[in-house]
Design an enzyme around this catalytic site. Sequence first.
Site, short mmCIF file in Angstrom:
data_model
loop_
_atom_site.label_atom_id
_atom_site.label_comp_id
_atom_site.label_asym_id
_atom_site.label_seq_id
_atom_site.Cartn_x
_atom_site.Cartn_y
_atom_site.Cartn_z
N GLY A 43 0.79 -1.23 0.00
CA GLY A 43 0.00 0.00 0.00
C GLY A 43 0.82 1.28 0.00
O GLY A 43 0.27 2.37 0.01
N HIS A 44 2.14 1.17 -0.03
CA HIS A 44 3.01 2.36 0.09
C HIS A 44 4.12 2.29 -0.94
O HIS A 44 5.24 1.92 -0.60
CB HIS A 44 3.60 2.42 1.49
CG HIS A 44 4.18 3.75 1.85
ND1 HIS A 44 5.48 4.10 1.59
CD2 HIS A 44 3.64 4.82 2.49
CE1 HIS A 44 5.73 5.31 2.07
NE2 HIS A 44 4.61 5.76 2.62
N PHE A 45 4.01 2.57 -2.08
CA PHE A 45 2.87 3.02 -2.87
C PHE A 45 2.68 2.01 -3.99
O PHE A 45 3.67 1.62 -4.61
CB PHE A 45 3.15 4.40 -3.44
CG PHE A 45 3.32 5.46 -2.37
CD1 PHE A 45 2.22 6.05 -1.80
CD2 PHE A 45 4.57 5.82 -1.94
CE1 PHE A 45 2.36 7.03 -0.81
CE2 PHE A 45 4.72 6.80 -0.95
CZ PHE A 45 3.62 7.40 -0.38
#
Length: 147
Positions: A43-45
């Site tokens: 999720g990052h990124f």
Amino acid sequence: MHNIISKLPYQDPFLFVEEIESIDENGVVGYYTFRKDEYFYQGHFPGNPLTPGVILTEVAAQIGLVSLGIYLKNSSNVSGVMPVFSSANVDFLKPVYPGERVIVKSEKEYFRFSKLKCRFEMTNDNGEMICKGNLSGMITERSVDAA
């Protein structure tokens, strides 16, 4: 040095100490290599993964504060430690990508009444500065009887 790592109160996927190269009453040097499949890269990124600053701070704390604190406690009746993180002042200078190894060098500023304050630097394998700053916290013990 493996003895220090085995006493850390963390486990995968939140153990960010791969190796302790050296440790003494004045400081510690340790490493961590970020695997390409670390959970936080999802999720990052997405599509352009980058190691979050909070994770870099955690690596610095696990190596530079908690590992050093365990060494400084060096008590035979300690079955584990419970670190209590109190403050961080970190300047981020360069990003860290999946697959990179970081080196943390931490120097004790003081250790009194179980409170430890350190100055640290984190570099990559090319010697480039990733981040630097100060960390402090309490290194409390659990006695063997309490375990």
